[in-house]
Design an enzyme around this catalytic site. Structure first.
Site, short mmCIF file in Angstrom:
data_model
loop_
_atom_site.label_atom_id
_atom_site.label_comp_id
_atom_site.label_asym_id
_atom_site.label_seq_id
_atom_site.Cartn_x
_atom_site.Cartn_y
_atom_site.Cartn_z
N TRP A 3 53.27 26.33 76.76
CA TRP A 3 52.44 25.86 77.88
C TRP A 3 52.88 26.57 79.15
O TRP A 3 54.08 26.58 79.46
CB TRP A 3 52.63 24.34 77.99
CG TRP A 3 51.82 23.65 79.04
CD1 TRP A 3 50.50 23.81 79.31
CD2 TRP A 3 52.28 22.64 79.95
NE1 TRP A 3 50.10 22.98 80.32
CE2 TRP A 3 51.19 22.25 80.73
CE3 TRP A 3 53.53 22.03 80.14
CZ2 TRP A 3 51.29 21.27 81.71
CZ3 TRP A 3 53.63 21.07 81.12
CH2 TRP A 3 52.53 20.69 81.89
N ASP A 54 58.97 18.13 74.30
CA ASP A 54 57.77 17.84 75.08
C ASP A 54 56.76 17.22 74.11
O ASP A 54 56.29 17.89 73.19
CB ASP A 54 57.21 19.12 75.70
CG ASP A 54 56.07 18.83 76.68
OD1 ASP A 54 55.38 17.81 76.51
OD2 ASP A 54 55.85 19.64 77.59
N ALA A 75 53.29 15.59 74.16
CA ALA A 75 52.10 15.32 74.97
C ALA A 75 50.90 14.87 74.15
O ALA A 75 49.90 14.45 74.72
CB ALA A 75 51.72 16.58 75.76
N LYS A 96 46.71 12.24 77.20
CA LYS A 96 45.76 12.51 76.13
C LYS A 96 45.57 11.31 75.22
O LYS A 96 44.45 10.85 75.00
CB LYS A 96 46.21 13.72 75.30
CG LYS A 96 45.75 15.06 75.84
CD LYS A 96 46.49 15.48 77.09
CE LYS A 96 46.08 16.85 77.56
NZ LYS A 96 46.83 17.26 78.77
#
Length: 394
Positions: free
Chosen positions: A127, A208, A210, A243
């Site tokens: 990312w 991470d 997400a 999300k």
């Protein structure tokens, strides 16, 4: 003073959004921006979140501050969602943050305070905010191989070779599931091998997370982080609720610090609160409270999990349809990896010139490295994308 400010680099995705809005073609497709969309192109508020919001509106009696680390119930609910029983609660410290990005930055700042010379290893690619924030904080950074453009899968041998070159105390940034931007993910056996080399080399995992629930399910998507939590002395987790709960603009995230040494939890908790204080004092509570209500109420949680399952199934169906459409048009299965990827994104493997051609000729908007948001499609637009991919010679 302001005239002396250096010009900052532009954001490619924001520029892509602006160009898309200005495009008059009715058949244009926006596959760039990283938000979930339903078949009608909307990013809806989940029903479970709406119901929690209604209940909160009726019961809330104050808007006063909660605490520098947010509501402890939120941190505990996120701990149980992510880690389940991988480690006991007394081995985990949690703090609310303003989205997953703030959790990631706070995790980096904690590393700076504890081990300023530690190298941060990031996947190639990752990312864009990852290297941007690491560079802004002037932290040492290296890349490990991750994506194999020839197969559309993980270059696991390259990854393991590169991690073998990391020094004890270095930090390895891993995507917990639904790798952004590639969509290619580690399987259970590979997670075990990564944990073993990290344990042997005495590396620190930084996860991470997400997209938990967008890949193969809430528990399956947490396999890697739970395995690491069981086997590693300590780890850092930056989690986002944008999300999987659809609370993008409410900015809901959590920083979780896992340590087998329960004696460090006090200073870890104080440090997380201190870092929040330096950044924005008290984290926002509204979205975090909604997430807490959904996770702690059996009926709301069941409704949320059903909605999340529908999203996940819809993404998988679109992937299958796109791979099938490309198989029909090319007579080969070289795009079969699209059906194997998980999450919202896949890296198509197109050159920048091919991406430009798809945008200019067909109105297909995707990031220059050919990352595309599968959630920008629906059943009727899959053929349009397949035609553009073939016409561009991808």
């Amino acid at each position: 003073m302001f005239e002396a400010l250096p010009q900052q680099p532009g954001d490619e995705i924001i520029a892509l959004m602006q160009a898309f809005r200005a495009d008059p073609r009715e058949t244009k497709l926006d596959l760039g921006v990283g938000v979930y969309r339903d078949a009608h192109g909307n990013t809806p508020v989940m029903g479970a979140i709406k119901e929690a919001e209604r209940r909160l509106w009726q019961s809330e009696t104050t808007k006063t501050y909660v605490g520098l680390a947010g509501d402890p119930e939120f941190a505990d609910a996120m701990r149980r969602l992510i880690l389940n029983d991988a480690v006991s609660a007394d081995h985990v410290t949690g703090a609310a943050t303003t989205g997953g990005t703030a959790a990631f930055r706070a995790g980096l700042e904690m590393i700076q305070l504890a081990a300023p010379d530690a190298q941060i290893w990031i996947s190639a690619p990752t990312w864009p905010n990852h290297p941007s924030i690491i560079s802004y904080l002037n932290m040492p950074m290296s890349e490990y191989r991750y994506f194999d453009p020839e197969t559309g899968g993980v270059d696991f041998d390259g990854m393991m070779t590169d991690l073998s070159n990391a020094a004890p105390g270095d930090v390895v940034l891993l995507h917990g599931c639904c790798h952004n931007p590639t969509g290619a993910n580690l399987n259970a056996s590979q997670w075990q091998d990564v944990a073993e080399i990290m344990r042997t080399k005495r590396l620190i995992p930084f996860i991470d997370l997400a997209y938990q629930g967008f890949g193969n399910g809430l528990d399956a998507d947490a396999y890697g982080v739970r395995h690491l939590a069981k086997t590693m002395p300590e780890m850092i987790i930056a989690a986002s609720c944008s999300k999987n709960f659809g609370v993008y603009r409410d900015r809901v995230g959590a920083l979780l610090l896992v340590s087998q040494d329960t004696g460090v939890q006090g200073v870890a908790r104080d440090t997380a609160a201190f870092l929040n204080r330096q950044a924005y004092s008290f984290p926002p509570d509204h979205g975090a409270r909604l997430v807490t209500m959904v996770l702690n109420d059996p009926n709301l949680r069941a409704q949320w999990q059903a909605e999340l399952s529908d999203i996940r199934d819809g993404l998988s169906l679109l992937r299958t349809e796109l791979a099938h459409a490309l198989r029909q048009r090319t007579g080969s299965d070289r795009f079969g990896f699209l059906a194997e990827h998980r999450g919202m994104f896949s890296r198509l493997g197109a050159t920048r010139a091919q991406v430009d051609e798809m945008r200019e000729v067909h109105g297909i908007y995707m990031v220059g490295d050919s990352r595309m948001n599968i959630a920008g499609l629906n059943t009727s637009t899959v053929p349009l994308l397949a035609d553009a991919i073939v016409a561009a010679g991808v």
